[in-house]
Motif scaffolding. Sequence first.
Motif, short mmCIF file in Angstrom:
data_model
loop_
_atom_site.label_atom_id
_atom_site.label_comp_id
_atom_site.label_asym_id
_atom_site.label_seq_id
_atom_site.Cartn_x
_atom_site.Cartn_y
_atom_site.Cartn_z
N UNK A 29 6.83 -5.68 13.40
CA UNK A 29 5.15 -5.88 12.64
C UNK A 29 5.30 -5.31 11.43
N UNK A 30 5.71 -4.06 11.19
CA UNK A 30 5.67 -3.51 9.67
C UNK A 30 6.52 -4.14 8.84
N UNK A 31 7.81 -4.60 9.32
CA UNK A 31 8.31 -5.36 8.10
C UNK A 31 7.69 -6.89 7.75
N UNK A 32 7.14 -7.25 8.87
CA UNK A 32 6.44 -8.50 8.44
C UNK A 32 5.19 -8.16 7.45
N UNK A 33 4.56 -7.20 7.48
CA UNK A 33 3.51 -6.79 7.01
C UNK A 33 4.08 -6.37 5.60
N UNK A 34 5.06 -5.77 5.29
CA UNK A 34 5.65 -5.42 3.99
C UNK A 34 6.03 -6.63 3.23
N UNK A 35 6.56 -7.76 4.17
CA UNK A 35 6.72 -9.08 3.33
C UNK A 35 5.64 -9.99 3.03
N UNK A 36 4.38 -9.48 3.52
CA UNK A 36 3.05 -9.92 3.09
C UNK A 36 2.40 -9.40 2.13
N UNK A 37 2.91 -8.23 1.75
CA UNK A 37 2.25 -7.47 0.59
C UNK A 37 2.59 -8.17 -0.56
N UNK A 38 1.67 -8.11 -1.67
CA UNK A 38 1.95 -8.77 -2.90
C UNK A 38 2.46 -7.91 -3.68
N UNK A 39 3.59 -8.17 -4.62
CA UNK A 39 4.24 -7.37 -5.48
C UNK A 39 3.23 -7.10 -6.87
N UNK A 40 3.63 -6.17 -7.36
CA UNK A 40 3.22 -5.50 -8.52
C UNK A 40 1.47 -5.27 -8.54
N UNK A 41 1.17 -4.65 -7.53
CA UNK A 41 -0.08 -4.43 -7.11
C UNK A 41 -0.52 -2.76 -7.38
N UNK A 42 -1.46 -2.48 -7.89
CA UNK A 42 -1.72 -0.78 -8.20
C UNK A 42 -1.43 0.00 -6.93
N UNK A 43 -0.74 0.96 -7.23
CA UNK A 43 -0.27 2.13 -6.07
C UNK A 43 -1.27 2.89 -5.90
N UNK A 44 -1.09 3.84 -4.65
CA UNK A 44 -2.02 4.72 -4.20
C UNK A 44 -1.58 6.27 -4.75
#
Length: 239
Positions: A29-44
């Motif tokens: 589930x964590x890898x799947x969530x990583x794949x769903x994240x958009x690229x080049x978004x602001x970081x924390x």
Amino acid sequence: MENARKDITELSTKHKKLQTLINHVNKGTLIAEHERQESKKASGVDQVTKEEYGEKLEENIENLLNRMKTFSYKPQAVRRTYIPKANGQLRPLGIPAYEDKLVQGVMANILNKIYEPKFLKNMYGFRPNRNCHMAIHEINQRIMINKVNYILDADIKGFFDNIDHEWLMKFLENDIEDKNFLRYIVRFLKSGIMEDMKRYESDKGTPQGGLISPILANVYMHYVLGLWFEKKVKLAKTS
């Protein structure tokens, strides 16, 4: 993974309280969530991007899960920034650290599967397959068909920033019996806010912008407003 989510929804309709939910926060589930994240978004505050985390994805995920199992995983403070509102004012927006985004995303998916069968049909905000256009359509239909004497338009000022943590956890405990799952929700709520290089404690609210914030806000709204209106206001009107 999809079957697991379906199982959660099915169990939610059959049992008053659910257990062993934290097991669904796993490598898949964590890898799947990583794949769903958009690229080049602001970081924390960690300044880690999706691309950087993905360079050693499996190693990073394994390390994260080991820390979660030993409860040494603690979410980092949310980086606060501001975005302009339509009225010219600024809305605070929280940006979690990348690793926290992954855990929040998976836990938010679990919560959605639990609460979607429970939420009232007239709730449209931050829900799967629902949007503001559907809410407007519903209002329009009711006005055209039913006899309407008045419409109440209300906005809860600073709703996300002022959610009471104690009551939110009571609401969640009404449906969830997995203490470890709830423990990590508390850690996200208490993780703090980083603004202008200063850390602030978070004793109330859930940062708008966090992946888990919309579903937590809806759980709170469900118990505080939705059920009250359904069971008190409507019944009083018909009795």
